[in-house]
Design an enzyme around this catalytic site. Structure first.
Site, PDB file in Angstrom:
ATOM      1  CB  SER A  80      -9.195   0.407  -0.072  1.00 26.19           C
ATOM      2  OG  SER A  80      -8.766   0.141  -1.204  1.00 26.19           O
ATOM      3  CG  HIS A 117      -5.496   3.612   0.791  1.00 26.99           C
ATOM      4  ND1 HIS A 117      -5.257   2.174   0.772  1.00 26.99           N
ATOM      5  CD2 HIS A 117      -6.849   3.652   0.424  1.00 26.99           C
ATOM      6  CE1 HIS A 117      -6.145   1.400   0.284  1.00 26.99           C
ATOM      7  NE2 HIS A 117      -7.161   2.359  -0.040  1.00 26.99           N
ATOM      8  CG  ASP A 151      -2.082   0.474   0.892  1.00 31.27           C
ATOM      9  OD1 ASP A 151      -2.424   1.726   0.833  1.00 31.27           O
ATOM     10  OD2 ASP A 151      -3.349  -0.145   0.601  1.00 31.27           O
TER      11      ASP A 151
END
Length: 774
Positions: free
Chosen positions: A569, A234, A197
């Protein structure tokens, strides 16, 4: 998906040359991947592939040997100039098409861009129609009973969840059960999670106690050398869904007792070349093998969680090659990927589109498929992905509504509600939550009941509206309050939801709608149904209440950072975490058996699909696959159907030694790889077998073959069994010039997986002085 402009701008800067690439084993390369081609090859044909690239004017700029992938680029010169003249992407595609016919190359593709499966707005526009309350809006008798809630000043409860770490998603996937939490504690050494990520902010204390390591692919390392930083947010969020620790603050992840985690920062700015993502995958596998050996846990398993993808056809080809080869070779690795956030108008996304990857859809707190969740035939399973509270970098907390401190957002009523006058903290247990996207302002005024607020609340002028959810969107309700002149709103939950539940799929409309005009521009707080119905009862009994909404100015977090995100996600790490929990208790199972158990026990949502079709248990659909992942159910499924021990993959070593060398003597001289021999000479072929712990394997049959022609090297035997040293030697005659590949194969059998090892010989004619071309 995010725009690729930022990534391209960064990559344009990565022109630092580290040296000249070597064709056989690239010791150094340019960090830039612009204009490169990805080449997949069979490991047995590696030298052929390298020779083909060299002959066609390519340098190897990166060698992803674990995945059998080479990253190649045309050398400067006439060939490169001609390709450039053909024009951009088309040129790269043409190069790849030409290379696919070259000897030793299985597939080739241009090195395309991959994207982060970006989170959607934290409160996407979702209908509240399910569970519409009755028109009479009479509060239930249960409203008089207060919720048993801990001290609202405890920092663990300012995020609006019932207890540390147990958001609605934890319960939905059965990760909060005693059995699964016990597994998370006692068997955590049995599984490694690898998250690919945007990076991980290790200053967030929710990761103190996690067995952390990380990596950064080489092409992005010059500008983003730190895996333990996250400027996007994220990567920290999805990592927390898996591994946020139990520490009496914030939340806990699916595996909260000090999970094993590696974070590979493949997308520091939310995009990456395909080669970068593939290198990240290789780094996951490399770290897994290192930890397995260092910890002496031979049955450790690896779950790779990926919230990235691309719809580009060339990308699919390479991912298919890599994933198919990896899943055949490694039954101890499970790949999980986000299905995408493109809704019904969805292209295939890779790697999620590969049949060997567990592709994850997103559902909300009621189990309904999220409006943004990609609906495609590759969707396998679903997890909670709407309004998920998880960790974010501390640097991002100044703009987030989830603060951990002793100062709470407050709502008060004057006079106090009669039935709860003995407990003045009634409206702070749990504390009211301002939904994302709502403005913050201190207001005070009479409280008025607007029911469902399905139309303009005519009596709201100068007042604060009391509204129950259900029947229409949250945004429309607040707008009907505002259109009636309301100055603020208090929202409480639907009557088909638990009395004490407040954190749920509260919606304020999409980002586009919020930017289009003045909507939802009054301060708003969300309550539990118990609190809202108590207020409604007081109003219906004639009590005149004045409500005050106050939003204190809160500092940034300095300890634990939490944020709210939605997307497939967010669902992906929940499924990854469950897969790891279940697998850690059933390490005799391979990845395919764990996958099957998760799919067989997934829980299908109630009701019908958005297009009116009925959900059928055990039958896959494009919305949620086989249903919502269930940890405890999968664990019990495997208890009732235990896996057999997986076949052993043996380490096969093939050495070529001068004629007469003792095959069992570890100190005997061996010829170097690609040794040069002359027709008429004799050699001894030595084969050694070792298990995963390095112990000799005795009595195992091994087959010997010579490629491309058995006439090149003729041996005294082509099948032998290993001796007490786990080895044997066979004398062979060198009979024909060329390059010979000598392969020893262990055939698949009871408890043994098919395994191979090889060595090569360059054979010249007698009197030939020069070495054979590579």
């Amino acid at each position: 998906m995010a725009s690729q402009q930022g990534r391209q701008q960064l990559l344009a800067l990565l022109l630092l040359l580290l040296g000249q690439a070597c064709i056989s084993i690239p010791a150094a390369a340019s960090t830039s991947r612009e204009g490169t081609i990805l080449v997949s090859y069979d490991p047995l044909n590696r030298q052929q592939a390298l020779a083909s690239l060299n002959a066609r004017g390519y340098d190897v700029v990166q060698d992803l040997a674990t995945l059998s992938i080479l990253v190649a680029k045309l050398r400067r010169g006439p060939a490169a100039a001609a390709a450039a003249a053909a024009g951009g992407v088309a040129s790269a595609a043409a190069q790849a098409a030409a290379l696919e016919s070259a000897a030793g190359i299985e597939a080739a593709a241009s090195n395309g861009i991959m994207y982060l499966v970006n989170p959607v707005p934290a409160s996407p526009l979702i209908s509240d129609a399910a569970g519409t309350p009755s028109a009479g809006q009479q509060p239930s008798a249960a409203a008089s009973a207060q919720c048993a809630w801990p001290d609202a000043r405890d920092v663990d409860y300012t995020v609006g969840i019932k207890e540390e770490g147990r958001s609605y998603g934890m319960k939905m996937v059965q990760a909060d059960t005693a059995e699964m939490q016990d597994i998370a504690d006692k068997l955590k050494s049995k599984v490694l999670y690898c998250v690919m990520d945007t990076g991980l902010d290790v200053t967030n204390k929710e990761f103190a106690g996690v067995a952390l390591s990380g990596a950064v692919p080489e092409d992005i390392a010059p500008l983003s050398p730190r895996w333990d930083q996250d400027t996007v947010g994220h990567g920290t969020h999805v990592s927390g869904v898996i591994a946020a620790v139990r520490n009496a603050k914030g939340i806990i992840g699916v595996s909260p007792e000090g999970a094993n985690l590696i974070h590979v920062r493949v997308m520091p700015d939310a995009t990456a070349y395909t080669s970068t993502a593939l290198e990240g995958l290789q780094q996951c596998v490399t770290e897994f093998d290192r930890r397995k050996a260092a910890a002496a846990v031979p049955d450790m398993k690896l779950v790779i969680s990926m919230s990235l993808g691309s719809p580009e056809v060339p990308t699919r080809i390479l991912w298919d090659e890599v994933i198919s080869r990896l899943t055949v070779q490694r039954s101890d690795i499970l790949l999980v990927a986000a299905a995408g956030n493109t809704g019904t108008k969805a292209d295939f996304e890779y790697p999620a589109g590969n049949a060997n990857v567990l592709a994850v859809a997103a559902v909300d707190a009621s189990g309904a498929v999220a409006s943004f969740s990609t609906r495609q035939k590759y969707v396998a399973i679903a997890g909670p992905g709407v309004n998920i509270v998880s960790t974010i970098p501390l640097a991002l907390t100044t703009t987030d509504s989830y603060y951990l401190n002793q100062v709470l957002d407050r709502v008060s009523t004057t006079p106090p509600i009669p039935e709860v006058i003995a407990d003045p903290s009634f409206l702070a247990q749990p504390p009211p939550e301002p939904p994302a996207g709502i403005i913050r302002a201190d207001v005070s005024g009479p409280l008025v009941s607007c029911g469902l607020a399905s139309s303009v609340c005519e009596s709201a002028a100068g007042k604060i509206c009391l509204i129950q959810r259900g029947g229409s969107t949250f945004r429309d309700k607040v707008k009907n309050c505002m259109d009636g002149g309301g100055i603020g709103a208090l929202i409480y939950n639907r009557d088909d939801l638990p009395p004490c539940q407040r954190l749920d799929t509260i919606t304020v409309g999409s980002i586009e709608q919020q930017q289009a005009g003045p909507a939802d521009r009054v301060p708003t707080m969300a309550f539990t149904r118990t609190q809202g119905e108590a207020l409604l009862r007081a109003l219906q009994n004639g009590t005149q209440l004045t409500a005050s909404i106050r939003f204190p100015v809160l500092p940034a977090q300095t300890d634990v950072g939490l944020g709210l995100m939605s997307g497939t996600s967010m669902a992906t790490p929940a499924v990854s975490g469950v897969a790891g929990l279940v697998w850690s208790a059933h390490t005799a199972c391979g990845a395919a058996e764990i996958r099957n158990a998760l799919l067989a026990t997934a829980k299908m949502p109630q009701g019908a699909t958005p297009d009116g079709k009925t959900y059928v248990r055990g039958t896959r659909n494009n919305d949620v696959g086989f249903g919502i992942v269930q940890a405890l159910a999968a664990h019990k499924y495997l208890l009732a159907r235990p896996c057999k021990a997986p076949p052993r993959a043996l380490q096969v070593t093939v050495l070529v030694r001068p004629d007469g060398a003792n095959g069992t003597d570890a100190n005997a001289t061996a010829l170097p790889p690609d040794a040069l021999r002359t027709v008429g000479q004799r050699v001894t072929l030595i084969v050694k077998l070792r298990d995963a712990n390095g112990n000799p394997v005795v009595g195992q049959k091994v087959r010997i073959s010579v490629q491309p022609s058995p006439d090149m090297v003729k041996c005294g035997a082509y099948e032998r069994a290993t001796n007490v040293f786990g080895a044997f030697g066979v004398r062979c005659a060198v009979t024909k010039e060329g390059r010979a590949v000598l392969t020893a194969t262990v055939p698949a059998g009871p408890g043994v997986a098919a395994s191979k090892g090889q060595s090569t010989l360059n054979i010249r004619r007698a009197g030939q002085q020069t070495k054979l071309p590579r």
